[in-house]
Design an enzyme around this catalytic site. Structure first.
Site, mmCIF file in Angstrom:
data_model
loop_
_atom_site.group_PDB
_atom_site.id
_atom_site.type_symbol
_atom_site.label_atom_id
_atom_site.label_comp_id
_atom_site.label_asym_id
_atom_site.label_seq_id
_atom_site.Cartn_x
_atom_site.Cartn_y
_atom_site.Cartn_z
ATOM 1 N N ARG A 30 30.770 53.841 48.603
ATOM 2 C CA ARG A 30 31.934 52.983 48.394
ATOM 3 C C ARG A 30 31.816 52.356 47.016
ATOM 4 O O ARG A 30 30.829 52.507 46.312
ATOM 5 C CB ARG A 30 32.107 51.946 49.506
ATOM 6 C CG ARG A 30 30.911 51.428 50.244
ATOM 7 C CD ARG A 30 29.963 50.619 49.407
ATOM 8 N NE ARG A 30 30.646 49.563 48.695
ATOM 9 C CZ ARG A 30 30.208 49.020 47.579
ATOM 10 N NH1 ARG A 30 29.060 49.425 47.030
ATOM 11 N NH2 ARG A 30 30.875 48.064 46.960
ATOM 12 N N GLY A 31 32.877 51.650 46.637
ATOM 13 C CA GLY A 31 32.978 51.155 45.269
ATOM 14 C C GLY A 31 33.883 52.117 44.521
ATOM 15 O O GLY A 31 33.672 53.327 44.545
ATOM 16 N N ALA A 32 34.912 51.569 43.840
ATOM 17 C CA ALA A 32 35.950 52.432 43.262
ATOM 18 C C ALA A 32 35.385 53.549 42.376
ATOM 19 O O ALA A 32 35.709 54.727 42.577
ATOM 20 C CB ALA A 32 36.963 51.562 42.503
ATOM 21 N N ASN A 62 41.235 43.864 44.536
ATOM 22 C CA ASN A 62 39.785 43.935 44.745
ATOM 23 C C ASN A 62 39.512 43.443 46.161
ATOM 24 O O ASN A 62 40.402 42.989 46.881
ATOM 25 C CB ASN A 62 39.037 43.092 43.697
ATOM 26 C CG ASN A 62 37.541 43.361 43.702
ATOM 27 O OD1 ASN A 62 37.109 44.515 43.733
ATOM 28 N ND2 ASN A 62 36.734 42.320 43.692
ATOM 29 N N LYS A 63 38.273 43.544 46.568
ATOM 30 C CA LYS A 63 37.835 43.200 47.924
ATOM 31 C C LYS A 63 38.475 41.907 48.416
ATOM 32 O O LYS A 63 38.565 40.921 47.686
ATOM 33 C CB LYS A 63 36.312 43.065 47.912
ATOM 34 C CG LYS A 63 35.680 42.633 49.214
ATOM 35 C CD LYS A 63 35.946 43.575 50.374
ATOM 36 C CE LYS A 63 35.556 44.989 50.027
ATOM 37 N NZ LYS A 63 36.056 45.962 51.054
ATOM 38 N N ASP A 120 39.338 47.393 42.249
ATOM 39 C CA ASP A 120 39.664 48.711 42.795
ATOM 40 C C ASP A 120 40.877 49.320 42.104
ATOM 41 O O ASP A 120 41.059 50.527 42.088
ATOM 42 C CB ASP A 120 39.888 48.618 44.306
ATOM 43 C CG ASP A 120 38.567 48.387 45.015
ATOM 44 O OD1 ASP A 120 38.093 47.231 45.012
ATOM 45 O OD2 ASP A 120 37.979 49.368 45.514
ATOM 46 N N GLN A 132 29.091 43.800 52.311
ATOM 47 C CA GLN A 132 28.547 44.472 51.122
ATOM 48 C C GLN A 132 27.857 43.489 50.169
ATOM 49 O O GLN A 132 26.986 43.897 49.407
ATOM 50 C CB GLN A 132 29.669 45.197 50.357
ATOM 51 C CG GLN A 132 30.308 46.350 51.110
ATOM 52 C CD GLN A 132 31.558 45.919 51.851
ATOM 53 O OE1 GLN A 132 31.687 44.760 52.257
ATOM 54 N NE2 GLN A 132 32.485 46.840 52.044
ATOM 55 N N ARG A 191 40.866 57.049 51.378
ATOM 56 C CA ARG A 191 41.080 55.616 51.162
ATOM 57 C C ARG A 191 42.205 55.425 50.142
ATOM 58 O O ARG A 191 42.225 56.096 49.103
ATOM 59 C CB ARG A 191 39.782 54.928 50.697
ATOM 60 C CG ARG A 191 38.665 55.036 51.765
ATOM 61 C CD ARG A 191 37.521 54.087 51.479
ATOM 62 N NE ARG A 191 37.911 52.706 51.688
ATOM 63 C CZ ARG A 191 37.228 51.659 51.220
ATOM 64 N NH1 ARG A 191 36.140 51.853 50.519
ATOM 65 N NH2 ARG A 191 37.658 50.428 51.457
#
Lengths: 376, 376
Positions: free
Chosen positions: B53-55, B265-266, B255, B214, B100
């Protein structure tokens, strides 16, 4: 108003033998489990581990726990004569006072029982024994808290917006300041119960309230139990909720409010207040008079409980934080008074400037049911 | 600068037979478990379930997964001729693109491979097969992201305050935008690694980042692994952290960033930005050029992934939300550009007005390593 709801009872006193019955909130929402505690240590443990929690409920549980000790079966109970009874009181009260530091209702309730006992030592009056006197006072504390919740609920029509169109009124709350946290129908949730009883179409939003999840576990449980719709999010989603226009007002409870109106409440409350201001939403704090602490001038003086790291670290099988990292786990934060739109109190809606109004409430607040000796 | 750190590698391509090796981030911090994925479904599942994960890392994993399909053993691999290869590409890319929706790096990486393949169909050039061409492009994406992280890290001395006294510089971040989220040393954490390598005394604060943690699991793990002190709190404690003066600056990843500078973002990022503004703290967003999306005008147009309720509901044995309550579980939120102090990019620190700078970056950003055909 408010009489139409039948909120759950978080704490009760049962006689013969004397014991404190609590709904074990650590088992919710999975299980509705009641514990009958017949020892001082049992009551203290239940408060410390949040089996019973919420500032007013803690005060009531401590009062009942203390009264229980003085009503134990003959041979085991505390002394019932003169100065010895006051010394015994201090030992018992010390155990209960040490359980949790932030909520002011706990020392307030113990102090009220202490003053009642002191009056009894000076003048036993009709000859009732200390156990009866203390239990009556504890019952009075419970009764008054129930009444206070009802009165807070009656604030609802001064704060709920008239619904625009057919959509529900979106109420954001935090943690649990409901029936489970009090001796009645709650503080923050009292206006919610009252509005629901009046047929208002509403929807309550609540963050999980990490780490112990009182929002997702307890608020969601007690409100849906009576048919009030609840949506749970992660705590960090409250800003997104507001940005999407789903929130019309914010109502939270309090563990202690200083003389200037600064509010100690569950960690995360401060963020909600800042976000509410950013979105032009009203931010209400609901509380009984016993949660105002005139002896604390500002929020800077309120002790903030820091709880165990283990609440965040996960289990050995499923680590949530590596051993190599530190953990900071404050249970509360301080919301400065300037972010509070109004306090919802048994005396009604209190708007700024808060200082004089809080002073008036705490001055007129007759702690003991039996009179106004509190500030003699 | 930045070369002194040895960040963990979240995703790699391994040949003979071709497979994508990922560090399974769902097992961290308890276990450092590597998975070697040799099927398209395996890679797609790993992205969907946040094993990777993570863009930027998602973009790299998808690129490698796609290249892997065109490098499978003879007999099983995709066609290697003319229009059939483009049709086969679309089928494979469709599977990966559907994993996603929010991070723009995923469609960006797939689009870059598509354009490279289209050029190959027009002109096979030196006779390399599509598998080799696609793998080279995927490796270029990875290489460029590693370089971009290094360049972002070099922004540190323009944003880190000179420490007052001997205390550490307090950096607040959110979720994980570190080595685990990228092909290099991270985006938000790149300046942290770089400053640490230069001997800056710093302390990183991070919220757990519910629901998948995370922050507590991944950021705490990767930073303490190289000796950078980290303190984890519940997400809702960030306001209290700032109020106590423990935070000097906030750095988060992204993201997707719209043409006007709005940031996806998150979930929780928006609250951090509002709180940073309230406390007069700088709020930085770090990202590679591929995370800017010139085709998205504002944050309103960014699709926000809503994930499964099960992430919040707990286990049957330990319910965290009663069945009777609803759950809203957005993975991201939108932070409006006006709350961003600056973007930390491979081109340096970008301050307002953002529109023209973002346009310049995305115009000059030559997607394919081999040239500037992106905006032909």
């Amino acid at each position: 108003m408010g009489g139409d709801v039948d909120p759950i009872s978080a704490v009760e006193f049962l006689p013969d033998p004397p014991r404190v019955r609590i709904l074990d909130q650590t088992a919710l929402p999975g299980e509705e489990r009641y514990l009958e505690l017949d020892s001082l240590d049992g009551v203290a443990e239940a408060i410390r581990t949040l089996r019973v929690r919420g500032a007013p409920a803690i005060g009531i549980a401590a009062a009942y726990g203390l009264a229980m000790q003085f009503n134990a079966p003959p041979g085991t109970k505390e002394p019932s004569q003169g100065p010895e009874v006051l010394a015994a009181f201090e030992v018992v009260a010390g155990v209960l006072a040490a359980t949790r530091p932030t909520a002011v209702n706990l020392p307030w309730a113990l102090d009220r029982l202490r003053r009642r006992l002191e009056r009894w030592v000076e003048d036993p009056g009709d000859g009732r024994d200390p156990g009866t006197v203390l239990l009556d006072e504890a019952r009075a504390i419970h009764h008054e808290d129930r009444e206070a919740c009802g009165a807070i609920g009656r604030c609802w029509d001064q704060i709920f917006p008239v619904p625009a169109g057919s959509g529900p009124v979106g109420v954001l709350t935090h943690c649990n300041a409901g029936a489970l946290a009090t001796g009645g129908m709650g503080t923050a949730l009292a206006p919610v119960y009252a509005a629901h009883a009046q047929g208002v179409n509403l929807r309550v939003h609540v963050g999980e309230t990490r780490p112990l999840q009182q929002g997702g576990r307890l608020t969601a449980w007690e409100l849906t139990r009576v048919g009030i719709p609840v949506a749970v999010t992660v705590d960090s989603a409250v800003g997104a909720l507001m940005a999407r226009g789903r929130v019309n007002l914010v109502i939270v409870g309090a563990d202690r409010v200083a003389a200037n109106g600064d509010v100690a409440n569950k960690i995360g409350t401060y963020s909600l207040a800042v976000l509410a201001r950013e979105h032009g939403l009203p931010f209400y704090v609901a509380l009984p008079s016993s949660t105002f602490d005139p002896a604390t001038r500002t929020g800077l003086e309120i002790p903030v409980e820091e709880r165990s790291e283990t609440e965040l670290r996960g289990t050995p099988g499923q680590r949530a934080v590596p051993e190599s990292a530190g953990v900071w786990n404050p249970a509360f934060d301080i919301t400065p008074a300037h972010l509070v739109t109004a306090f919802l109190t048994p005396s009604g809606v209190v708007r700024p400037p808060f200082g004089p109004s809080i002073q008036a409430i705490t001055r007129s607040f007759a702690g003991p049911a039996s009179g106004s000796e509190r500030h003699e």
